[in-house]
Scaffold this motif. Structure first.
Motif, PDB file in Angstrom:
ATOM      1  N   PHE A   1      57.185  25.297 -67.093  1.00  0.00           N
ATOM      2  CA  PHE A   1      58.578  24.833 -67.063  1.00  0.00           C
ATOM      3  C   PHE A   1      58.819  23.953 -65.831  1.00  0.00           C
ATOM      4  O   PHE A   1      59.485  22.916 -65.926  1.00  0.00           O
ATOM      5  CB  PHE A   1      59.531  26.037 -67.063  1.00  0.00           C
ATOM      6  CG  PHE A   1      60.990  25.664 -67.096  1.00  0.00           C
ATOM      7  CD1 PHE A   1      61.517  24.860 -68.104  1.00  0.00           C
ATOM      8  CD2 PHE A   1      61.849  26.132 -66.110  1.00  0.00           C
ATOM      9  CE1 PHE A   1      62.868  24.525 -68.140  1.00  0.00           C
ATOM     10  CE2 PHE A   1      63.207  25.799 -66.132  1.00  0.00           C
ATOM     11  CZ  PHE A   1      63.704  24.999 -67.149  1.00  0.00           C
ATOM     12  N   GLU A   2      58.236  24.363 -64.694  1.00  0.00           N
ATOM     13  CA  GLU A   2      58.350  23.534 -63.479  1.00  0.00           C
ATOM     14  C   GLU A   2      57.752  22.154 -63.722  1.00  0.00           C
ATOM     15  O   GLU A   2      58.307  21.144 -63.298  1.00  0.00           O
ATOM     16  CB  GLU A   2      57.596  24.183 -62.302  1.00  0.00           C
ATOM     17  CG  GLU A   2      58.219  25.463 -61.774  1.00  0.00           C
ATOM     18  CD  GLU A   2      57.309  26.152 -60.751  1.00  0.00           C
ATOM     19  OE1 GLU A   2      56.430  25.485 -60.166  1.00  0.00           O
ATOM     20  OE2 GLU A   2      57.483  27.372 -60.558  1.00  0.00           O
ATOM     21  N   GLN A   3      56.600  22.116 -64.420  1.00  0.00           N
ATOM     22  CA  GLN A   3      55.945  20.825 -64.642  1.00  0.00           C
ATOM     23  C   GLN A   3      56.808  19.899 -65.506  1.00  0.00           C
ATOM     24  O   GLN A   3      56.819  18.688 -65.306  1.00  0.00           O
ATOM     25  CB  GLN A   3      54.584  21.042 -65.299  1.00  0.00           C
ATOM     26  CG  GLN A   3      53.725  19.797 -65.337  1.00  0.00           C
ATOM     27  CD  GLN A   3      52.553  19.959 -66.276  1.00  0.00           C
ATOM     28  OE1 GLN A   3      52.714  20.374 -67.426  1.00  0.00           O
ATOM     29  NE2 GLN A   3      51.357  19.658 -65.787  1.00  0.00           N
TER      30      GLN A   3
ATOM     31  N   VAL B   1      59.109  27.039 -52.494  1.00  0.00           N
ATOM     32  CA  VAL B   1      60.236  26.295 -53.058  1.00  0.00           C
ATOM     33  C   VAL B   1      59.723  25.444 -54.207  1.00  0.00           C
ATOM     34  O   VAL B   1      58.732  24.720 -54.051  1.00  0.00           O
ATOM     35  CB  VAL B   1      60.898  25.409 -51.974  1.00  0.00           C
ATOM     36  CG1 VAL B   1      61.881  24.424 -52.589  1.00  0.00           C
ATOM     37  CG2 VAL B   1      61.570  26.277 -50.916  1.00  0.00           C
ATOM     38  N   ASP B   2      60.394  25.496 -55.356  1.00  0.00           N
ATOM     39  CA  ASP B   2      59.908  24.783 -56.535  1.00  0.00           C
ATOM     40  C   ASP B   2      60.136  23.277 -56.436  1.00  0.00           C
ATOM     41  O   ASP B   2      59.260  22.494 -56.770  1.00  0.00           O
ATOM     42  CB  ASP B   2      60.571  25.340 -57.797  1.00  0.00           C
ATOM     43  CG  ASP B   2      60.148  26.782 -58.046  1.00  0.00           C
ATOM     44  OD1 ASP B   2      58.996  27.127 -57.718  1.00  0.00           O
ATOM     45  OD2 ASP B   2      60.980  27.569 -58.539  1.00  0.00           O
ATOM     46  N   CYS B   3      61.336  22.880 -56.020  1.00  0.00           N
ATOM     47  CA  CYS B   3      61.633  21.444 -55.925  1.00  0.00           C
ATOM     48  C   CYS B   3      62.935  21.230 -55.164  1.00  0.00           C
ATOM     49  O   CYS B   3      63.608  22.194 -54.796  1.00  0.00           O
ATOM     50  CB  CYS B   3      61.740  20.834 -57.321  1.00  0.00           C
ATOM     51  SG  CYS B   3      63.016  21.593 -58.350  1.00  0.00           S
TER      52      CYS B   3
ATOM     53  N   ILE C   1      65.964  23.777 -55.083  1.00  0.00           N
ATOM     54  CA  ILE C   1      66.300  24.332 -56.394  1.00  0.00           C
ATOM     55  C   ILE C   1      65.214  25.307 -56.816  1.00  0.00           C
ATOM     56  O   ILE C   1      64.018  25.020 -56.660  1.00  0.00           O
ATOM     57  CB  ILE C   1      66.435  23.212 -57.459  1.00  0.00           C
ATOM     58  CG1 ILE C   1      67.492  22.186 -57.027  1.00  0.00           C
ATOM     59  CG2 ILE C   1      66.769  23.791 -58.838  1.00  0.00           C
ATOM     60  CD1 ILE C   1      67.597  20.975 -57.949  1.00  0.00           C
ATOM     61  N   GLU C   2      65.627  26.459 -57.327  1.00  0.00           N
ATOM     62  CA  GLU C   2      64.704  27.469 -57.840  1.00  0.00           C
ATOM     63  C   GLU C   2      64.653  27.365 -59.362  1.00  0.00           C
ATOM     64  O   GLU C   2      65.692  27.376 -60.025  1.00  0.00           O
ATOM     65  CB  GLU C   2      65.198  28.862 -57.410  1.00  0.00           C
ATOM     66  CG  GLU C   2      64.433  30.039 -57.979  1.00  0.00           C
ATOM     67  CD  GLU C   2      62.974  30.111 -57.546  1.00  0.00           C
ATOM     68  OE1 GLU C   2      62.683  29.754 -56.382  1.00  0.00           O
ATOM     69  OE2 GLU C   2      62.130  30.502 -58.367  1.00  0.00           O
ATOM     70  N   MET C   3      63.450  27.261 -59.917  1.00  0.00           N
ATOM     71  CA  MET C   3      63.269  27.173 -61.368  1.00  0.00           C
ATOM     72  C   MET C   3      62.859  28.542 -61.921  1.00  0.00           C
ATOM     73  O   MET C   3      62.032  29.230 -61.313  1.00  0.00           O
ATOM     74  CB  MET C   3      62.171  26.154 -61.703  1.00  0.00           C
ATOM     75  CG  MET C   3      62.350  24.779 -61.072  1.00  0.00           C
ATOM     76  SD  MET C   3      63.865  23.957 -61.548  1.00  0.00           S
ATOM     77  CE  MET C   3      63.585  23.815 -63.307  1.00  0.00           C
ATOM     78  N   LYS C   4      63.436  28.911 -63.044  1.00  0.00           N
ATOM     79  CA  LYS C   4      63.143  30.202 -63.667  1.00  0.00           C
ATOM     80  C   LYS C   4      63.029  30.049 -65.169  1.00  0.00           C
ATOM     81  O   LYS C   4      63.669  29.157 -65.752  1.00  0.00           O
ATOM     82  CB  LYS C   4      64.287  31.193 -63.397  1.00  0.00           C
ATOM     83  CG  LYS C   4      64.432  31.605 -61.953  1.00  0.00           C
ATOM     84  CD  LYS C   4      63.321  32.554 -61.578  1.00  0.00           C
ATOM     85  CE  LYS C   4      63.462  33.024 -60.150  1.00  0.00           C
ATOM     86  NZ  LYS C   4      62.209  33.566 -59.629  1.00  0.00           N
ATOM     87  N   THR C   5      62.272  30.949 -65.789  1.00  0.00           N
ATOM     88  CA  THR C   5      62.347  31.055 -67.247  1.00  0.00           C
ATOM     89  C   THR C   5      62.718  32.487 -67.598  1.00  0.00           C
ATOM     90  O   THR C   5      62.455  33.421 -66.835  1.00  0.00           O
ATOM     91  CB  THR C   5      61.011  30.691 -67.938  1.00  0.00           C
ATOM     92  OG1 THR C   5      59.983  31.537 -67.432  1.00  0.00           O
ATOM     93  CG2 THR C   5      60.649  29.239 -67.731  1.00  0.00           C
TER      94      THR C   5
HETATM   95 CA    CA Z   1      60.368  29.758 -59.648  1.00  0.00          CA
END
Ligand code: CA
Ligand code: 0WD
Length: 377
Positions: free
Chosen positions: A184-186, A228-230, A245-249
């Motif tokens: 998801f991050e990609q 940190v994701d991005c 920003i933190e990315m989650k699924t």
């Molecule tokens: Ca994350």
């Protein structure tokens, strides 16, 4: 078996600790005024490359590219042919943070002879997240090793027997689902502020960008690092950590019961993790059981505690923060000897109090000689 040997040497805590040497985890003790938590300040960052090498720079920092609200992301894509997985059997302990401290010692020096770094606690953000959620945790205990060196307390996690068993017995399905978060991050991150995501590339979980922040919880001065994701891609975005920003699924929500569980368990972990370093925004990809992202939703970290108030008997941020503050006070009053070879092992299991054992020159020693020499020399 090394694990058993270590346990054989440990005293049984309940038989040799007086009540003042244990710490209660009961929520009622921690439901008081919110403690002082200073706005976290980024004092540096570092990167870990595809071979897990340390760099004292931001080369692995990525930029957020907002996806459509209902995108067509297949999180299973690339799992078998474009995935390089970090070896999670290798325990890096605090090593990367210690490398950052040595490379940036000039930024930290205080005039205090007892505590030359001017910091009470050094640890990973992930360890603090576990402390924050402890009053509400019913599944997994923890082991935290603490050593005192030149007045600073270093906290490093030790894998519990249960966590090791769980890690070694993961199902193929679980292994694949762990990949989905990185995929998801990609789909949502680019390498440059002007670039676009490359969903055809390789996902390599050795790569990381970590922020190093300083803050204070009650009277405890903290330095910790977190992955940190991005960041926001706009050059108008606020300074770090407010631009992160933190990315989650997460599994998509169909029923009121699923929504309630999401609020009670998942949002607690998401809130604690992002609140600690001052990351204001969490972007969640809700996916179906086949790894298709069906909806993207943004959560403001500061609004999560409002969102959950509709749940009956839900978690409270103040309980989390007061427990963490009291645990750090408990560590300060317990760890009196300043010796990098001496480890105080704090141990907690659900429905029990926090206890500890001590270990000199053992398998638990985690402050490396290269670090001790530079700090004391
Ligand atoms: Ca994350
Ligand atoms: O060996 C260990 N016991 C640990 C290693 C525990 C915690 C972290 N780490 C490593 C991570 O690999 C990473 O380099 O430390 C760094 C991150 O520290 P953190 O920010 O304090 O860790 P945390 O807040 O628990 O996790 C942040 C992210 C995770 O994102 P999600 O959205 O899933 O929470 O770091 C990654 C992951 O992307 N991460 C890991 N990646 C691979 N293996 C792991 C792990 N064991 N733990 C966290």
């Amino acid at each position: 078996d090394r694990g058993n040997e270590m346990h054989a040497r440990r005293a049984r805590p309940s038989e040799c600790l007086s009540p003042s040497q244990t710490l209660s985890v009961s929520r009622q003790f921690y439901d008081r005024d919110f403690p002082v938590y200073k706005q976290p300040v980024e004092i540096g960052y570092f990167s870990l490359d595809s071979k897990r090498n340390f760099w004292n720079d931001a080369r692995q920092l990525r930029y957020y590219v907002e996806p459509e609200r209902c995108p067509n992301f297949n999180l299973r894509d690339g799992y078998h042919d474009r995935f390089v997985k970090r070896d999670d059997g290798i325990k890096e302990k605090l090593d990367h943070i210690l490398k950052w401290i040595l490379a940036n010692k000039h930024k930290l020096q205080s005039r205090d002879a007892i505590c030359p770094l001017g910091i009470d606690f050094v640890t990973w953000r992930g360890h603090l997240t576990k402390l924050l959620t402890t009053p509400y945790e019913t599944q997994d205990g923890w082991l935290l090793a603490v050593s005192r060196l030149a007045g600073t307390f270093y906290i490093s996690e030790v894998e519990t027997e249960k966590a090791r068993r769980d890690r070694e017995n993961r199902t193929e399905r679980h292994e694949e689902m762990m990949y989905w978060g990185y995929k998801f991050e990609q789909y949502t991150c680019a390498d440059d502020a002007q670039g676009s995501p490359d969903s055809g590339g390789v996902v390599n979980t050795n790569e990381a960008f970590c922020t190093v922040v300083q803050t204070r919880l009650s009277e405890h001065k903290l330095l910790f690092s977190g992955e940190v994701d991005c960041r926001e891609a706009s050059s108008c975005a606020p300074a770090a950590p407010a631009c992160y920003i933190e990315m989650k699924t997460s599994a998509e929500i169909h029923t009121p019961k699923q929504r309630s569980n999401f609020h009670r368990y998942k949002l607690l972990k998401w809130w604690a993790q992002s609140f600690l370093p001052g990351v204001p925004k969490i972007v969640a990809g809700f996916r179906d059981s086949d790894g298709q992202v069906v909806q993207v939703e943004t959560f403001k970290t500061s609004q999560i505690s409002q969102l959950i108030k509709t749940e009956y008997n839900c978690w409270k941020p103040t309980v989390c923060m007061n427990f963490c503050s009291d645990f750090l006070s408990f560590v300060k009053k317990t760890v009196k000897e300043d010796d990098p070879k001496l480890v105080y092992l704090f141990s907690w299991e659900p429905h029990k109090d926090v206890t500890f054992t001590t270990h000199r020159d053992s398998e638990y020693t985690f402050l490396p000689n290269w670090f001790v020499k530079e700090i004391t020399g």
